[in-house]
Design a protein around this motif. Structure first.
Motif, PDB file in Angstrom:
ATOM      1  N   LEU A  60      41.220  22.563  12.703  1.00  0.00           N
ATOM      2  CA  LEU A  60      40.549  21.772  11.667  1.00  0.00           C
ATOM      3  C   LEU A  60      39.068  22.111  11.592  1.00  0.00           C
ATOM      4  O   LEU A  60      38.503  22.232  10.499  1.00  0.00           O
ATOM      5  N   ALA A  61      38.433  22.257  12.742  1.00  0.00           N
ATOM      6  CA  ALA A  61      36.994  22.537  12.773  1.00  0.00           C
ATOM      7  C   ALA A  61      36.667  23.902  12.190  1.00  0.00           C
ATOM      8  O   ALA A  61      35.546  24.127  11.729  1.00  0.00           O
ATOM      9  N   ARG A  62      37.633  24.819  12.192  1.00  0.00           N
ATOM     10  CA  ARG A  62      37.376  26.177  11.689  1.00  0.00           C
ATOM     11  C   ARG A  62      37.686  26.339  10.209  1.00  0.00           C
ATOM     12  O   ARG A  62      37.399  27.384   9.631  1.00  0.00           O
ATOM     13  N   LEU A  63      38.276  25.337   9.585  1.00  0.00           N
ATOM     14  CA  LEU A  63      38.610  25.417   8.168  1.00  0.00           C
ATOM     15  C   LEU A  63      37.427  24.951   7.324  1.00  0.00           C
ATOM     16  O   LEU A  63      36.792  23.947   7.621  1.00  0.00           O
ATOM     17  N   ASP A  64      37.119  25.681   6.241  1.00  0.00           N
ATOM     18  CA  ASP A  64      36.079  25.205   5.340  1.00  0.00           C
ATOM     19  C   ASP A  64      36.628  24.068   4.479  1.00  0.00           C
ATOM     20  O   ASP A  64      37.840  23.848   4.391  1.00  0.00           O
ATOM     21  N   ALA A  65      35.730  23.311   3.854  1.00  0.00           N
ATOM     22  CA  ALA A  65      36.117  22.094   3.137  1.00  0.00           C
ATOM     23  C   ALA A  65      37.088  22.373   1.995  1.00  0.00           C
ATOM     24  O   ALA A  65      38.042  21.615   1.782  1.00  0.00           O
ATOM     25  N   GLN A  66      36.861  23.459   1.250  1.00  0.00           N
ATOM     26  CA  GLN A  66      37.734  23.757   0.117  1.00  0.00           C
ATOM     27  C   GLN A  66      39.149  24.076   0.581  1.00  0.00           C
ATOM     28  O   GLN A  66      40.134  23.575   0.016  1.00  0.00           O
ATOM     29  N   ARG A  67      39.261  24.885   1.615  1.00  0.00           N
ATOM     30  CA  ARG A  67      40.583  25.250   2.110  1.00  0.00           C
ATOM     31  C   ARG A  67      41.290  24.038   2.707  1.00  0.00           C
ATOM     32  O   ARG A  67      42.485  23.835   2.486  1.00  0.00           O
ATOM     33  N   LEU A  68      40.552  23.201   3.450  1.00  0.00           N
ATOM     34  CA  LEU A  68      41.160  22.008   4.029  1.00  0.00           C
ATOM     35  C   LEU A  68      41.646  21.060   2.930  1.00  0.00           C
ATOM     36  O   LEU A  68      42.733  20.475   3.047  1.00  0.00           O
ATOM     37  N   THR A  69      40.857  20.906   1.864  1.00  0.00           N
ATOM     38  CA  THR A  69      41.264  20.036   0.763  1.00  0.00           C
ATOM     39  C   THR A  69      42.570  20.512   0.153  1.00  0.00           C
ATOM     40  O   THR A  69      43.461  19.711  -0.151  1.00  0.00           O
ATOM     41  N   ARG A  70      42.719  21.813  -0.006  1.00  0.00           N
ATOM     42  CA  ARG A  70      43.958  22.346  -0.572  1.00  0.00           C
ATOM     43  C   ARG A  70      45.135  22.159   0.389  1.00  0.00           C
ATOM     44  O   ARG A  70      46.252  21.855  -0.043  1.00  0.00           O
ATOM     45  N   ILE A  71      44.890  22.355   1.677  1.00  0.00           N
ATOM     46  CA  ILE A  71      45.957  22.139   2.664  1.00  0.00           C
ATOM     47  C   ILE A  71      46.402  20.685   2.646  1.00  0.00           C
ATOM     48  O   ILE A  71      47.601  20.386   2.677  1.00  0.00           O
ATOM     49  N   ILE A  72      45.430  19.762   2.590  1.00  0.00           N
ATOM     50  CA  ILE A  72      45.768  18.342   2.512  1.00  0.00           C
ATOM     51  C   ILE A  72      46.604  18.062   1.278  1.00  0.00           C
ATOM     52  O   ILE A  72      47.600  17.322   1.330  1.00  0.00           O
ATOM     53  N   ALA A  73      46.238  18.655   0.141  1.00  0.00           N
ATOM     54  CA  ALA A  73      46.987  18.445  -1.103  1.00  0.00           C
ATOM     55  C   ALA A  73      48.431  18.910  -0.961  1.00  0.00           C
ATOM     56  O   ALA A  73      49.364  18.215  -1.375  1.00  0.00           O
ATOM     57  N   VAL A  74      48.623  20.080  -0.361  1.00  0.00           N
ATOM     58  CA  VAL A  74      49.981  20.620  -0.197  1.00  0.00           C
ATOM     59  C   VAL A  74      50.811  19.731   0.734  1.00  0.00           C
ATOM     60  O   VAL A  74      51.974  19.416   0.453  1.00  0.00           O
ATOM     61  N   LEU A  75      50.216  19.304   1.845  1.00  0.00           N
ATOM     62  CA  LEU A  75      50.947  18.483   2.808  1.00  0.00           C
ATOM     63  C   LEU A  75      51.278  17.108   2.234  1.00  0.00           C
ATOM     64  O   LEU A  75      52.378  16.585   2.443  1.00  0.00           O
ATOM     65  N   LEU A  76      50.345  16.509   1.499  1.00  0.00           N
ATOM     66  CA  LEU A  76      50.629  15.224   0.873  1.00  0.00           C
ATOM     67  C   LEU A  76      51.730  15.355  -0.176  1.00  0.00           C
ATOM     68  O   LEU A  76      52.585  14.474  -0.315  1.00  0.00           O
ATOM     69  N   ALA A  77      51.701  16.468  -0.911  1.00  0.00           N
ATOM     70  CA  ALA A  77      52.764  16.696  -1.890  1.00  0.00           C
ATOM     71  C   ALA A  77      54.117  16.827  -1.198  1.00  0.00           C
ATOM     72  O   ALA A  77      55.136  16.314  -1.694  1.00  0.00           O
ATOM     73  N   GLY A  78      54.141  17.497  -0.046  1.00  0.00           N
ATOM     74  CA  GLY A  78      55.389  17.628   0.704  1.00  0.00           C
ATOM     75  C   GLY A  78      55.922  16.290   1.182  1.00  0.00           C
ATOM     76  O   GLY A  78      57.123  16.019   1.092  1.00  0.00           O
TER      77      GLY A  78
END
Length: 277
Positions: A101-119
């Motif tokens: 988590l600490a190594r992910l930039d904000a934009q990439r983390l936001t997209r990952i969160i979106a994908v996981l929430l959609a799942g």
């Protein structure tokens, strides 16, 4: 990081509403709490995930006290191999995921969160539509149960650390539909798996200074966690009077809409960053 625009009272009320919904469908509500932290409280993605995980730990602890203190402990002897495999793999993945988590930039983390929430939203819709049709009817025993538990636990622990959730929305269906546990036993086993995994993630975030912002922890996290616990208890009491399948359809749709909004937000930030170069 500055104090969030909303204060303790909105945090308490939103936590109670989220806990109520979570209690009605048998979850801690962290998957619904995350979009609120990102939207209403305008927290940065990394801070929202860390705070969500801390509140998940508080909610889990309250659930464990209630279940283990006042309810009869179900017979788990036939299922300990897969439960322990899930727990150990989830703990390892949660430790790794907290570092990732600490190594992910904000934009990439936001997209990952979106994908996981959609799942998760899609999973709620599938559960509501299919119900018992998803049950594999697996019997206790079999060499495959430990490897399957390790694989599932690794995935669940990673999702837990990247969303800041306890993982019950994934653990309980896995235990019911994959390993053949009944809903009550699966709920207890989910706590056994989730508590150490979430604790590992919180410890790693704390060691990295993730909870130094007192305004965030005391002004948002504490009242929202209190509201979540109270709401979850109320939701559990109202469970016999609410059509859970219909509620899952509604909440699944809400998660999908939240995921789409977050994806657009991440895409807009990425486009702005490219334009600024």
């Amino acid at each position: 990081m500055s104090a969030p625009p909303a204060g303790p009272l909105p945090a308490l009320l939103s936590g109670a509403a989220i806990g109520l919904l979570g209690g009605l469908i048998g979850l801690g509500g962290a998957e619904f709490r995350l979009p609120v932290l990102l939207g209403l409280f305008a927290l940065a993605a990394h801070a929202a995930v860390r705070l969500n995980l801390l509140m998940s730990l508080a909610t889990l602890a309250a659930s464990a006290l209630g279940r283990f203190g006042f309810a009869a402990f179900p017979a788990l002897s036939a299922h300990w191999p897969e439960i322990l495999a899930l727990m150990l793999a989830a703990m390892a993945a949660a430790w790794f995921g907290a570092g990732l988590l600490a190594r992910l930039d904000a934009q990439r983390l936001t997209r990952i969160i979106a994908v996981l929430l959609a799942g998760i939203g899609a999973l709620l819709l599938l559960e509501a539509a299919a119900g018992e049709a998803l049950h594999l009817g697996a019997e206790p025993g079999g060499w495959w149960r430990v490897p399957a538990g390790l694989a599932a636990g690794a995935g669940i622990g990673l999702v837990s650390s990247l969303l800041g959730v306890a993982g019950g929305e994934l653990i309980i269906p896995t235990l019911i539909f994959g390993f053949g546990l009944d809903i009550r036993t699966a709920g207890t086993a989910s706590l056994i798996v989730s508590l150490p995994a979430v604790l590992v993630g919180v410890i790693r975030h704390a060691r990295a200074g993730g909870y130094r912002e007192r305004a965030m922890v005391l002004g948002v996290g504490l009242p929202m966690a209190a509201g979540s616990v109270a709401g979850a208890l109320a939701g559990a009491a109202l469970l016999p009077f609410v059509p859970v399948a219909a509620l899952k359809l509604i909440l699944g749709a809400i998660l999908l809409a939240s995921a789409a909004k977050l994806w657009r937000k991440g895409a807009a930030k990425a486009a702005a960053a490219r334009a600024a170069r």
